[in-house]
Design a protein around this motif. Sequence first.
Motif, PDB file in Angstrom:
ATOM      1  N   VAL A 489       0.650  -1.091   0.127  1.00 24.34           N
ATOM      2  CA  VAL A 489      -0.050  -0.016  -0.088  1.00 24.34           C
ATOM      3  C   VAL A 489       1.028   0.911   0.276  1.00 24.34           C
ATOM      4  CG1 VAL A 489      -2.014   1.115   1.404  1.00 24.34           C
ATOM      5  CG2 VAL A 489      -1.819  -0.743   0.892  1.00 24.34           C
ATOM      6  N   LEU A 490       0.634   2.250  -0.949  1.00 22.98           N
ATOM      7  CA  LEU A 490       1.164   3.468  -1.016  1.00 22.98           C
ATOM      8  C   LEU A 490       0.637   4.456  -1.590  1.00 22.98           C
ATOM      9  CD1 LEU A 490       3.439   1.137  -3.166  1.00 22.98           C
ATOM     10  CD2 LEU A 490       4.676   2.898  -3.688  1.00 22.98           C
ATOM     11  N   ARG A 491       0.727   5.818  -1.311  1.00 19.99           N
ATOM     12  CA  ARG A 491      -0.519   7.109  -0.154  1.00 19.99           C
ATOM     13  C   ARG A 491       1.023   8.217  -1.565  1.00 19.99           C
ATOM     14  NH1 ARG A 491      -0.666  11.420   2.623  1.00 19.99           N
ATOM     15  NH2 ARG A 491      -2.363  11.806   3.005  1.00 19.99           N
ATOM     16  N   THR A 492       0.497   8.330  -2.325  1.00 22.11           N
ATOM     17  CA  THR A 492       0.984   9.679  -2.625  1.00 22.11           C
ATOM     18  C   THR A 492       0.372  10.864  -2.651  1.00 22.11           C
ATOM     19  OG1 THR A 492      -0.518   9.878  -5.356  1.00 22.11           O
ATOM     20  CG2 THR A 492       1.320   8.132  -4.729  1.00 22.11           C
ATOM     21  N   PHE A 493       0.446  12.232  -2.844  1.00 22.43           N
ATOM     22  CA  PHE A 493      -0.379  13.290  -2.818  1.00 22.43           C
ATOM     23  C   PHE A 493      -0.855  13.962  -3.829  1.00 22.43           C
ATOM     24  CE2 PHE A 493       3.464  14.463   0.873  1.00 22.43           C
ATOM     25  CZ  PHE A 493       3.004  13.192   1.387  1.00 22.43           C
TER      26      PHE A 493
END
Length: 496
Positions: A489-493
Motif C-alpha cells: 500500500v502506497l499513498r501519493t499526494f
Amino acid sequence: MTRDQGGPDEGGPVTRDQGGPDEGGFAQQVPGIDGRRYAEARDTLRAWLDAGILVTDELPALYVYEQSGPTVLQRGLIGDVGIADPTQGVILPHEHVFPGPVADRLALMSTTQANLEPIFLLYDGDHGQATRLVDEVATTREPLVVARTEDGLTHRLWAITDEAEIAAINADLRPRQALIADGHHRYATYRVLQRQEHTARAQASAPQAAPARLASAEEPSPEASQDRADGSAPPTPARPDGSAPPSPARADGSAPPTPSRPDGSAPDADDSSAPIASPDAPQTHEAAADNAASTHVEGQAEAGRPPSGPWDFGLALLVDATAYPPDLKAIHRVIPALPLAEAVSKARGSWRVQECPDLAEGLAALEAAPGLAFLVAGEGGAHLLTDPDPMQLARAMPADRSDRWNALNTSILTEFLMPKVWGVRDDEQSVRIVHHDAHAAVEQAVQTGGTAVILKPLLVAEVLAVAASGERVPRKSTSFGPKPRTGLVLRTFATG
C-alpha cells in the motif's frame, strides 16, 4: 491509495501531483543528498501508475492487513493518521530521531510526493469494535491481495469501503493512543513536511507579511502544532447535541485511526485526537482531496491558517497489541576494541560474574535470569553478568531521569556498564549493532577480537510506560515485528 498489481490487486491512495519541487525535487536543496536518486524514484512511481502496475482504488477505504506464518499472526488497519505533536499524547514516539535520516526521508517524500510505506503503530485496543471488525473481515471475506515473501510470511489485504464500518472503527479508535513501534524518522518527516507546507501556503496567502522561516530537515522536532481546522491537532469541538462533527475528508478518503493510552484509559479532556473520516466523504480520491481543501478554506483563512491537505496525514499500520502482541526483539552490541578477558576483568569490580560452559548455556542462563542480566561473549567463552553493585549503579544513572527509565537494561548498558565499567563510548564508531541474532553478534566479536553484549528484549509495557511519560528509550533499544511489507500500500499526494 495505490495498489501494486502483483496480486489480485493491492491498495493505496493516490492524491494530487504538485509537480514535485523542480526536477531534482527538494533533495537538491539539502547538502549531502543526491536529488537524482529521488527524481528517479519519482519517475519510476509515475511510470508504474501510468502502466497500471500500481492502480488507484476507486473508493475511499481502510485496509485490513494480515501477516501470517508458522509462528506469526498479525492483523491491523492501514490508513491515514492525523499528524500531531508528540506532546499532545496521541501518537507517542519512544526513540529519538537524528537530523540526517530525517533530511533523507524528507527529500524522498518531497520529491516523490508520496508515502511509500506505512509507519507501524501499536495501541491497546482491548479487543474493541475495530479489532473485532478486522478479524471478521480477515476470516469471512475474499482478499484483494495475497502475496508470499521470502521470509515465509503470507500477506493478505482487504479494503473496507462501507461507511458504517469505517464510522464504527473511528468511534472505537477515537479515544485511544498509539506507540510508534517502527518509523520514528518517517513520522518526524511527516511533521517537518507538514510544517513546511503550512508555512509555504501561509506565505503565499499573505505576501505582505514578514516571511516565515521554512522548517529545516535538520529540525526533526518542530514546536507543538497549533489548532488546525483539519482537526489533526487538538480535539474537534462538539456539535450542540454533544456529538462530534465529521472531520474533513482526506486525500485518500480513508479513516485516520486515532490511537489509545497504554493503560486503555481515555485521554484527558485536553488531549487531542487524530481526525476521523466523515461518512460523507466523497467517493473518489480526487474529489476527496479537492473537498478537503475547499470546504475549510474560509474558516482557515480567517484564522490565518493554510488549507488542510494530504501533508496533514501520514500512512500508518495500526495494530491492537492486546489482540496481536508484537514480537519485540533485543538489539545486541559488539565492541571490537574491548577484548573479552578485559571486559570480564573490569566487570568483576561491580557485577557478579558467572562463567558459562558454552554460548548455548550462557543464552539459557540469560533467559532464566530473574532480573537485570547481560551475557558477554567472544573468543574464550561466555559470562553472565548479574547483581550490579547498587551504590555504583545509583551514582552512574542520571538523576534527571525517571526510575522507570533508569531501570531499563539498555539505559544501564549505556549509562553504567559501557562508560563507567568499561570506559567505552556508546557511539557508532565504538559500538556495532546486531539485530536479534546473538550468534551473529558473538561471531563478529570473535572475528574482531572484541566483546559481544547480548541483551534480553525489553517488555512492551516498559516501552509504553516510558513513552507515555514523555521520555525516550536509549538508541537501538527495540526492534518490533513483524513490520509491514513495503510495496503493498502506497499513498501519493497527487490527484492528477
